[in-house]
Design a protein around this motif. Structure first.
Motif, PDB file in Angstrom:
ATOM      1  N   PHE A 394       0.825  -1.209   0.000  1.00 40.09           N
ATOM      2  CA  PHE A 394       0.000   0.000   0.000  1.00 40.09           C
ATOM      3  C   PHE A 394       0.859   1.259   0.000  1.00 40.09           C
ATOM      4  O   PHE A 394       0.589   2.217  -0.731  1.00 40.09           O
ATOM      5  N   PHE A 398       0.369   4.014  -2.838  1.00 34.36           N
ATOM      6  CA  PHE A 398      -0.360   5.205  -2.432  1.00 34.36           C
ATOM      7  C   PHE A 398       0.496   6.463  -2.619  1.00 34.36           C
ATOM      8  O   PHE A 398       0.024   7.481  -3.126  1.00 34.36           O
ATOM      9  N   ILE A 401       0.564   7.455  -6.165  1.00 36.38           N
ATOM     10  CA  ILE A 401      -0.670   8.133  -6.598  1.00 36.38           C
ATOM     11  C   ILE A 401      -0.686   9.577  -6.095  1.00 36.38           C
ATOM     12  O   ILE A 401      -1.040  10.502  -6.828  1.00 36.38           O
ATOM     13  N   VAL A 402      -0.261   9.759  -4.841  1.00 37.10           N
ATOM     14  CA  VAL A 402      -0.203  11.121  -4.298  1.00 37.10           C
ATOM     15  C   VAL A 402       0.757  11.974  -5.134  1.00 37.10           C
ATOM     16  O   VAL A 402       0.467  13.128  -5.465  1.00 37.10           O
ATOM     17  N   PHE A 405      -0.709  12.720  -8.660  1.00 35.38           N
ATOM     18  CA  PHE A 405      -1.815  13.686  -8.656  1.00 35.38           C
ATOM     19  C   PHE A 405      -1.290  15.116  -8.727  1.00 35.38           C
ATOM     20  O   PHE A 405      -1.932  15.999  -9.261  1.00 35.38           O
ATOM     21  N   GLN A 406      -0.095  15.326  -8.183  1.00 35.06           N
ATOM     22  CA  GLN A 406       0.478  16.679  -8.200  1.00 35.06           C
ATOM     23  C   GLN A 406       0.940  17.074  -9.584  1.00 35.06           C
ATOM     24  O   GLN A 406       1.092  18.248  -9.894  1.00 35.06           O
ATOM     25  N   MET A 419      -5.404  -0.225  -9.126  1.00 35.66           N
ATOM     26  CA  MET A 419      -5.844  -0.754  -7.829  1.00 35.66           C
ATOM     27  C   MET A 419      -6.986  -1.741  -7.988  1.00 35.66           C
ATOM     28  O   MET A 419      -7.065  -2.745  -7.294  1.00 35.66           O
TER      29      MET A 419
ATOM     30  N   VAL B 134      -5.819   9.012   5.741  1.00 36.89           N
ATOM     31  CA  VAL B 134      -5.161   7.773   5.335  1.00 36.89           C
ATOM     32  C   VAL B 134      -5.486   6.653   6.319  1.00 36.89           C
ATOM     33  O   VAL B 134      -5.690   5.509   5.934  1.00 36.89           O
ATOM     34  N   ALA B 179      -8.987   7.313  -2.816  1.00 34.69           N
ATOM     35  CA  ALA B 179      -7.535   7.511  -2.846  1.00 34.69           C
ATOM     36  C   ALA B 179      -7.167   8.780  -3.601  1.00 34.69           C
ATOM     37  O   ALA B 179      -6.338   9.580  -3.157  1.00 34.69           O
ATOM     38  N   LEU B 180      -7.821   8.990  -4.735  1.00 32.37           N
ATOM     39  CA  LEU B 180      -7.533  10.209  -5.487  1.00 32.37           C
ATOM     40  C   LEU B 180      -7.979  11.428  -4.693  1.00 32.37           C
ATOM     41  O   LEU B 180      -7.316  12.477  -4.723  1.00 32.37           O
ATOM     42  N   ILE B 182      -7.914  11.748  -1.494  1.00 25.54           N
ATOM     43  CA  ILE B 182      -6.883  12.022  -0.495  1.00 25.54           C
ATOM     44  C   ILE B 182      -5.690  12.714  -1.151  1.00 25.54           C
ATOM     45  O   ILE B 182      -5.154  13.698  -0.620  1.00 25.54           O
ATOM     46  N   ALA B 183      -5.299  12.208  -2.320  1.00 18.80           N
ATOM     47  CA  ALA B 183      -4.179  12.835  -3.030  1.00 18.80           C
ATOM     48  C   ALA B 183      -4.486  14.299  -3.321  1.00 18.80           C
ATOM     49  O   ALA B 183      -3.630  15.174  -3.164  1.00 18.80           O
ATOM     50  N   GLY B 184      -5.735  14.552  -3.719  1.00 18.67           N
ATOM     51  CA  GLY B 184      -6.131  15.923  -4.016  1.00 18.67           C
ATOM     52  C   GLY B 184      -6.144  16.795  -2.771  1.00 18.67           C
ATOM     53  O   GLY B 184      -5.709  17.957  -2.801  1.00 18.67           O
ATOM     54  N   PHE B 186      -4.296  16.430  -0.232  1.00 22.82           N
ATOM     55  CA  PHE B 186      -2.904  16.725   0.094  1.00 22.82           C
ATOM     56  C   PHE B 186      -2.368  17.821  -0.810  1.00 22.82           C
ATOM     57  O   PHE B 186      -1.653  18.724  -0.375  1.00 22.82           O
ATOM     58  N   LEU B 187      -2.712  17.740  -2.068  1.00 22.43           N
ATOM     59  CA  LEU B 187      -2.250  18.762  -3.010  1.00 22.43           C
ATOM     60  C   LEU B 187      -2.754  20.141  -2.594  1.00 22.43           C
ATOM     61  O   LEU B 187      -2.034  21.131  -2.640  1.00 22.43           O
ATOM     62  N   LEU B 222     -13.023  17.526  -5.032  1.00 17.83           N
ATOM     63  CA  LEU B 222     -12.436  16.647  -4.024  1.00 17.83           C
ATOM     64  C   LEU B 222     -13.521  15.922  -3.238  1.00 17.83           C
ATOM     65  O   LEU B 222     -13.435  14.723  -2.981  1.00 17.83           O
ATOM     66  N   LEU B 225     -14.921  13.142  -5.297  1.00 14.05           N
ATOM     67  CA  LEU B 225     -14.034  11.973  -5.335  1.00 14.05           C
ATOM     68  C   LEU B 225     -14.171  11.162  -4.048  1.00 14.05           C
ATOM     69  O   LEU B 225     -14.289   9.937  -4.073  1.00 14.05           O
TER      70      LEU B 225
END
Lengths: 506, 646
Positions: A394, A398, A401-402, A405-406, A419, B134, B179-180, B182-184, B186-187, B222, B225
């Protein structure tokens, strides 16, 4: 410990063991037994030594540590230069960990045991050397040398189509390597040295030259990792290779490609890396979706896992080329995790293969009834491969992916679709083999894991779960090096002029 | 104490799972049940401490992720929202653990079953006590795993295996969104822990984010998602197909996971993240529409199913829809209120159904039941309580009723009070769904317990009340189903709500205030619909049973549409499953086999043989031939070098 040439010791100790085995004479059975024990003890001691690298390693710096340097071919400025940083050090440990497990897993191998064990020890030397070498010449020798024992392992101890697979493996990889050799020569002429740290720090190469060099390196690393569409050697090689061969192949050899990107493409060729990142993203995303779908229709257990490796490596290449802290750390972590998990999955397949001598999924079913321990072990690695939170799989997935996304949300979305697809084929495989009614008579008689097999799996399970719950030690080690990589990359991009497509066509 | 609550079930799971042989069946049951009961008792203490005395706190355990600025800890955040969930989860779980002792008595892997149940409880508690996204994801996927294991518990049944995989995969589709998301997050915020995010939300209210090729209002995209994840877990329209199939699992599992706790995780998530959702009104609109549509859709399907568990499963799906549209109109307190009461009466219904199935020797088809009330009067009474609570039976004027009466009416009233287009949409669908809820609940009750029996002699004669260990836990749930509404009304949605929630969910007092002051007809209408539904069920299944088949025949297309569950399964098979397999095969044989290998290694090999034969003719043995070839090589190299230097 710092006065000891620890890296050289770890690198060449297996070779010493190999020489010992070579010297063993006597009756066939005795030779085999002794060869096994020598190989096991050599690799165990090597692993124990490599632990000193782990403990002695100072996190918090991006510098190379345990550095050894001696003149080698003075007239060309080539030196014997070893050292590890936060990116390469974990891979050294991965190699030294997997080798004794491989020896243990092939304990029942009866064919040419002596030569088999020698091949594995030589392989270990070359793997460790690849990750420690800081001079292009030594690196190239280690990197390419790996091919030879692996070629033999597949070609001699492999399955029915071993010769075809061995050649396919050899030719694919060699084709890439030749171009890399050219690139190394070009860098030598341009930079005047083969010393890797020097090249990284001094490094501004002409962007247009970078483009060609990058492509040459890419040819080699993309085959190795492997990326779509040069992945087709991998399923064949895995299917034919003996279990331990698959373990090393999936566990370590694939990572050399990723390591190459991190060590050469990114720091030495930053402009070209920037230029080609979209290409890598495209190929990676195609790989993730394409190979996952292919994995879904496989009938051979090993082939399924082989295709899943290609998909997982797609995550790695996405992560590397995001050039973000999370993406890079995620990629390195994913490689390490995959080194543990996919290696373990091949061992899992090996267990039933040893008993029934087939890898055909249809031949199995209902093993949960007769082999509960085995089912549990398989379950853990299946879930780690699927990337369930709390397992090592994971963390890498993960973070990638994080990171993605940036940079590009489409890439993140398509990568994340892996996934779902990944879960599909792994759950399907698990259901077909472990669940269902136990009807086939030969399966009913199959024995559960024996002590030796438990010993092989225990450390891998512990690591897969430990690093899922507490990845901090690894992330701390690689953190500064990854940070350093990104800083250099950004500095180079700010200073240099970016290559454009027009330049390439010029 | 918080740590104990969360980790006691894990201890139980490990003990029963790894040392099941050593402990034996009875030992495993004793260990897991007693640990769970201990956790439940502690949870009640925590509820008083946190909910009533306002002692919210967070316990940091240790670092999990630490990569650049992406940092987060394992932590247990216990505020009112968590305390409520603690109580719901541990109490229902303890009840189910004890009940399973009786229900699974004849099974041959009892330790494994108890271990899975405890493992599920652990993951669920991790989910509700997370202090960052997370960790919530960890619990989220963990309960998915436990659900997968328990649905497929009888792994020798192919249908159970298929259902288990389906549940995991459909949930994973939602989890990609999560998951996306969460990524967003964070961004956008540079952090994933709730405190940091919630503080920063107002500052990002107008941020625009370029995602998927166009500019979006950042918080909206967000939230959508993240909501995708909630839809998967809570089986909302589109991602609901796994829930009915999940009934392949043993009935206690259905009660715990697929009714009371896990499936409500999506609702919990929206409430937990309510401070973000409040700044994304468009996302809330979507939540409302999806929720209301699901409430309606699932109720229509529930009307015609014949499997006793499937009826309750669709009912669950429908009730979850209610909770979502409550959240969608910002009545988070009402959503949580219904979540809590629903946990009691739905678990009661499922476990009651389990007792029926137990009595009927694993018969689940209601067409083969009937007339059971004489045989199992206690179960019958308990099912009445559960059904009345589900229908929200009560007396509007006097404000007395079963648990569902308080929570469901609150939701419907809040939707009316929203005075928006989607609010009205939700109100009307909610009212219609209330009618259908009453109909299918009492259809179930009448088909199972009333009329002449349709079971064969042997089964019917041997039908017997379940053992005490199964009946007594039901009384705990029945107490909750009767009283939970009246007792907690003031705290969850009444005058005390602001102090009670204490910021754990975004409390907009105006929404609830308005809901208390809507016109009388709008308040009474749901009750009227419920009574009408009960009356119709009575008419069709008790008074004149010949009406039901006639109605089905008269409206055959509608009946089939409902009976075949709106054809979702068939549709998904065509759109996703078959093409994926088709593509997989195509890529493998054509892509890898013919194209890549054909042009690559195999092709090259063939070509090499060909060229080698021609080349052998070139080997003339004359030195100048070779020299010439070398010269050409040098020229090519030099040319390239000069060009590259330019």
């Amino acid at each position: 410990m710092s006065s000891w040439p620890l890296l050289s010791l770890v690198t060449f100790l297996p070779l010493v063991g190999a020489v010992f085995i070579l010297a063993i004479r006597g009756e066939q059975a005795v030779v085999s037994r002794n060869a096994r024990y020598v190989a096991l003890w050599t690799s165990l001691i090597t692993f124990a030594l490599s632990l000193f690298i782990w403990f002695g390693f100072k996190p918090g710096t991006a510098d190379f540590q345990f550095v050894e340097k001696a003149d080698w071919i003075k007239s060309f400025g080539i030196s014997y230069h070893m050292g590890v940083d936060g990116i390469s050090m974990p891979f050294v440990l991965l190699s030294t960990l997997l080798t004794p497990l491989c020896v243990l897993a092939s304990w029942k191998m009866e064919k040419r045991v002596k030569e088999y064990m020698i091949a594995f020890l030589v392989l270990e030397t070359l793997m460790v050397g690849t990750f420690c070498a800081l001079d292009f010449v030594a690196f190239y020798m280690f990197f390419e040398g790996v091919l030879i024992p692996m070629f033999l392992i597949i070609g001699v101890w492999g399955g029915p189509r071993r010769v075809y697979s061995a050649f396919k493996f050899f030719l694919f990889t060699l084709a890439g390597s030749v171009l890399m050799l050219l690139a190394i020569l070009a860098i030598y002429f341009a930079g005047g040295t083969t010393d890797i740290p020097t090249l990284i720090s001094q490094g501004h190469l002409d962007p247009q030259l970078q483009i060609w060099l990058w492509l040459a390196f890419f040819a080699s690393f993309a085959v190795k990792i492997p990326m779509w569409p040069v992945h087709t050697w991998l399923p064949d090689a895995h299917v034919e290779a003996p279990t331990a061969g698959s373990v090393i192949l999936a566990g370590v050899l694939l990572k050399m490609g990723g390591y190459g990107f991190l060590r050469f493409s990114l720091p030495m060729l930053p402009e070209a890396t920037h230029f080609f990142a979209p290409l890598v993203f495209t190929l990676s995303v195609v790989a993730i979706i394409y190979t996952s779908l292919v994995a879904l229709v496989q009938k051979d257990m090993k082939k399924l896992i082989a295709y899943s490796s290609v998909a997982h490596m797609g995550f790695v290449t996405v992560g590397i080329f995001t050039i973000t802290q999370q993406g890079l750390a995620g990629a390195v972590f994913q490689m390490l995790s995959h080194g543990i998990v996919s290696a373990a999955l091949f061992l899992v397949v090996g267990v039933v293969y040893d008993r029934l001598h087939t890898r055909e999924i249809e031949r199995y079913g209902g093993l949960a009834n007769s082999m509960p321990r085995y089912s549990l072990v398989f379950m853990v690695f299946m879930l780690a491969s699927v990337g369930l939170p709390g397992t090592s799989g994971f963390v890498g997935e993960f973070l990638v992916i994080v990171g993605a996304f940036q940079v590009n949300t489409w890439v993140a979305l398509l990568t994340a679709s892996g996934m779902v697809l990944g879960a599909t084929y792994m759950l399907w495989l698990y259901r077909k083999t472990i669940f269902g009614a136990l009807t086939k008579p030969d399966l009913k008689a199959m024995a559960d894991l024996e002590l030796r097999e438990k010993l092989v799996f225990a450390p891998l399970i512990a690591l897969a779960i430990f690093f899922g719950v507490y990845p901090k030690p690894l992330l701390d080690i690689m953190g500064p090096s990854v940070d350093h990589l990104i800083q250099n990359y950004q500095l180079a991009l700010e200073a240099g002029h970016l290559p454009s497509l027009a330049m390439l066509l010029h | 104490m918080d740590v104990l609550i969360v980790f006691l079930p894990l201890v139980g799971a490990i003990l029963a799972g790894l040392f099941g042989k050593l402990l034996g069946d009875r030992g495993s049951q004793v260990v897991t049940c007693s640990l769970l009961i201990a956790a439940a008792v502690l949870s009640v203490f925590v509820f008083f401490d946190v909910g009533l005395h306002g002692h919210a706190r967070t316990t940091q355990l240790f670092t999990w992720f630490d990569s650049g600025t992406f940092e987060l800890n394992w932590a247990l955040r216990v505020d009112t929202l968590t305390a409520v969930m603690f109580c719901v989860v541990t109490i229902v779980s303890a009840v189910v653990h004890v009940y399973s002792v009786g229900y699974m008595a004849e099974d041959r892997s009892i330790p494994r079953f108890q271990s899975y149940l405890s493992l599920f409880t652990f993951f669920m508690l991790m989910l509700v006590s997370s202090d960052n996204l997370v960790q919530m994801f960890f619990g989220w996927e963990g309960v998915g795993l436990a659900s997968y294991l328990l649905i497929g518990f009888w792994y020798e049944k192919p249908s159970a295996c298929a259902a288990a995989i389906k549940a995991f995969l459909v949930n994973r589709v939602g989890d990609v969104g999560f998951a996306l998301g969460i990524a967003g997050i964070f961004l956008l915020f540079g952090a994933v822990d709730y405190d940091t995010i919630f503080q920063a939300v107002p500052g990002q209210a107008d941020t625009v984010l370029h995602v998927f090729g166009r500019d979006w209002h950042a918080l909206t995209v967000l939230c959508l998602l993240l909501f995708l994840g909630a839809m998967g877990k809570s089986a909302q329209l589109g991602l609901h197909t796994w829930l009915p199939d999940a009934m392949e699992g043993p009935t206690p599992v259905s009660a715990l996971i697929h009714a009371a706790t896990m499936v409500t995780a999506g609702v919990f998530m929206v409430c937990r993240l309510s401070p973000i959702f409040e700044y994304a009104p468009d996302a809330l609109t979507v939540v409302t529409i999806v929720g209301a549509s699901t409430a309606f859709f699932a109720a229509t399907v529930g009307l015609t199913q014949n499997d006793i568990k499937r009826v309750i499963a669709y009912s669950t799906c429908s009730q979850l829809g209610y909770m979502f549209f409550a959240a969608g109109v910002s009545a988070y307190g009402a959503a949580m209120f219904h979540l809590m009461t629903h946990a009691f009466f739905k678990a009661l219904l499922f476990l009651g159904a389990g007792a029926v199935i137990h009595a009927m020797h694993h018969e689940q088809d209601m067409r083969k039941m009937g007339g059971l009330w004489r045989k199992i009067p206690v179960t019958y009474t308990l099912m009445w309580i559960g059904s009345l609570a589900l229908c929200g039976f009560g007396i509007p004027g006097l404000d007395i009723g079963f648990a569902g009466f308080y929570s469901k009416d609150m939701i419907i009233e809040a939707a009316f009070a929203a005075h928006s287009g989607v609010g009205d949409y939700a109100y009307w669908l909610g009212v219609i769904a209330a009618f259908m809820t009453a109909f299918y609940s009492f259809r179930l009750l009448f088909m199972t317990f009333h009329g002449k029996t349709r079971a064969d002699h042997h089964t019917f004669d041997h039908a017997h009340e379940a053992p005490k260990v199964m009946i007594w836990p039901l009384f705990v749930l029945a107490t909750g189903a009767v009283l939970a509404g009246a007792v907690f009304y003031g705290l969850f949605v009444g005058e005390g709500q602001l102090a009670f929630w204490n910021g754990a969910v975004f409390s907009r007092s105006d929404v609830l205030e308005a809901a208390h002051h809507i016109p009388e007809w709008a308040k009474v209408l749901p009750m009227v619909m419920t009574l009408a539904g009960i009356g119709l069920a009575w008419l069709m299944y008790v008074r004149s049973p010949e009406l039901a088949p006639k109605a089905a025949a008269a409206f055959r297309p509608l009946y089939l549409f409902s009976f075949r569950k709106w054809y979702f399964d068939e549709l998904y098979d065509r759109i996703f499953v078959q093409p994926a397999l088709y593509l997989g095969r195509g890529f493998w044989t054509t892509g890898d086999g013919a194209v890549i290998d054909g042009l690559g290694p195999d092709g090259v090999a063939a070509a090499t043989r060909d060229i080698a034969q021609r080349a052998s003719r070139l080997q003339s043995g004359y030195l100048y031939h070779y020299a010439f070839a070398m010269l050409i090589g040098v020229v090519v190299l030099v040319t390239w070098y000069i060009f590259s230097a330019l």
